[in-house]
Design an enzyme around this catalytic site. Structure first.
Site, mmCIF file in Angstrom:
data_model
loop_
_atom_site.group_PDB
_atom_site.id
_atom_site.type_symbol
_atom_site.label_atom_id
_atom_site.label_comp_id
_atom_site.label_asym_id
_atom_site.label_seq_id
_atom_site.Cartn_x
_atom_site.Cartn_y
_atom_site.Cartn_z
ATOM 1 N N LEU A 162 0.811 -1.203 0.000
ATOM 2 C CA LEU A 162 0.000 0.000 0.000
ATOM 3 C C LEU A 162 0.851 1.263 0.000
ATOM 4 C CD1 LEU A 162 -2.784 -1.089 2.512
ATOM 5 C CD2 LEU A 162 -2.972 -0.916 0.029
ATOM 6 N N TYR B 71 18.606 -21.496 3.779
ATOM 7 C CA TYR B 71 18.289 -20.525 2.730
ATOM 8 C C TYR B 71 18.754 -19.131 3.142
ATOM 9 C CZ TYR B 71 15.518 -17.615 -0.418
ATOM 10 O OH TYR B 71 15.124 -16.682 -1.340
#
Length: 401
Positions: free
Chosen positions: A75, A275
């Protein structure tokens, strides 16, 4: 792109929780002579149940806050909002390589580079997928000449094949202006490559280190030409903040960190830590590469970046089922996700104000953001470079250069 870090609130102590589960179920693991097999079976079942419980909790504590955070960021905008792909300069005469260019962000990076006139080597392991991607690119963009898109065979999990790819490229072109280290694997089970490296680190970091190292002579030769603008762009992730806290990249074993105790290597927690550690390595690599290029006066720019939280099949696969709809509702599409890469690789202001941008980490087009404290550790960056070089040389692959 997977983030691996709770967006808000107190951190969930996965490691202590895992340890307590292990201790609890250890009550079942001391067999008596009379019934050792049933208790052994019960212990294995209990362990699997505990791993699954931790995974569910991990996903709940991670992905729901992540979705809320990303919605807020969507947003308010990603990056500083004053740069988009319409500002990509003319790239005729330039040559680029994009690893993992057959899908996702890599595909759209290839598309935008070629659409602006660059000759792009789409580096990918699968010939069929690479050629299908090239076919689709030309169907969607008929103005791109066929000779501008070339498949470069590349398997980042194999050191020998990475060196072969570099040699193949250097036999086909006398210049290289843009190298985009884009390819990567998402959180993955604990498996080893044929070279003996842990898969996540092998593909996300070690393979790209070797490719860049092998192509440095070509990159430097291009940078020495008048009016050149040579850049190496390495994609990381906000998931780098979820790296292993105990890994300081001081020994070769640190490249093979399972990020978990025995029996827990394939949990989502361990996968996420591996990761995150590989994404930390991407930033440290880009920083150290820039330091070395500056030391040599090579004129090459090295940047790393977080492309954002991108809507891909891989992103959905690593989430618990209950949170997978967040991928399609809140994550950015791959075409928009390529904007940060394109800014880093092509924006005029990056070259014009190189002291401001070189070696930096971007969190959106035109937005410099400090990564985690460890990702800003110059000593760790040098250590990582040195142990990676030693590990790669130990495979013997560089002898083929």
């Amino acid at each position: 792109m997977w983030t691996g870090q709770p967006a808000s609130g107190p951190p969930f102590d996965h490691e202590n929780h895992s340890a307590s589960c292990t201790q609890h179920f250890a009550l079942f693991s001391s067999p008596s002579p009379a019934n050792s097999e049933p208790k052994s079976m019960l212990s294995a079942w209990a362990h699997r149940l505990c791993v699954r419980a931790v995974d569910v909790l991990f996903g709940t504590f991670l992905y729901v806050p992540l979705g809320i955070l990303f919605l807020k960021k969507s947003l308010s905008g990603f990056g500083d909002g004053d740069w988009d792909s319409s500002q990509i300069p003319d790239l005729h005469g330039k040559v680029a390589v994009v690893t993992g260019g057959n899908a996702g962000i890599g595909y759209h990076t290839v598309r935008q580079l070629a659409a602006k006139g660059a000759k792009v080597y789409l580096a990918a392991r699968s010939e069929s997928r690479a050629k299908e991607a090239i076919k689709r690119l030309r169907e969607e963009n008929p103005d791109i000449p066929q000779e501008k898109l070339v498949w470069l065979p590349l398997d980042l999990s194999s050191q020998a094949q990475v060196v072969d790819a570099a040699r193949d490229l250097m036999s086909k072109t006398e210049r290289l202006d843009i190298l985009v280290n884009n390819a990567g694997v998402d959180p993955y089970n604990y498996v080893k490559t044929a070279d003996g490296f842990e898969m996540t680190m092998a593909v996300n970091h070690i393979g790209h280190w070797t490719l860049t190292y092998c192509l440095l002579p070509l990159l430097k030769a291009t940078a020495a030409q008048q009016g050149s603008d040579v850049r190496v762009i390495t994609l990381s992730s906000s998931g780098e903040r979820n790296h292993s806290a105990n890994n300081h990249f001081t020994t070769l074993k640190d490249l093979d960190d399972p990020c978990a105790g025995p029996g827990w290597e394939d949990s989502r927690l361990a996968q996420g830590k591996r990761y995150g550690t590989s994404k930390l390595a991407n930033i440290l690599f880009a920083t150290e590469l820039q330091r070395r290029m500056d030391e040599e006066g090579a004129g090459i720019l090295s940047l790393s970046l977080n492309p954002g939280t991108i809507r891909t099949e891989g992103a959905a696969d690593v989430m618990p089922l209950v949170t997978q709809p967040l991928v399609w509702l809140l994550f950015t599409d791959a075409a928009k996700g390529a904007d940060t890469t394109m800014f880093a690789a092509t924006a005029r202001e990056v070259r014009e104000n190189s002291e401001q941008w070189k070696g930096r980490y971007l969190d959106g087009p035109g937005r410099i953001k400090p990564p985690s404290p460890k990702a800003r550790d110059a000593v760790a960056a040098r250590n990582l470079w040195n142990i990676t070089a030693a590990a790669v040389k130990g495979t013997g692959a560089l002898e083929k250069l």
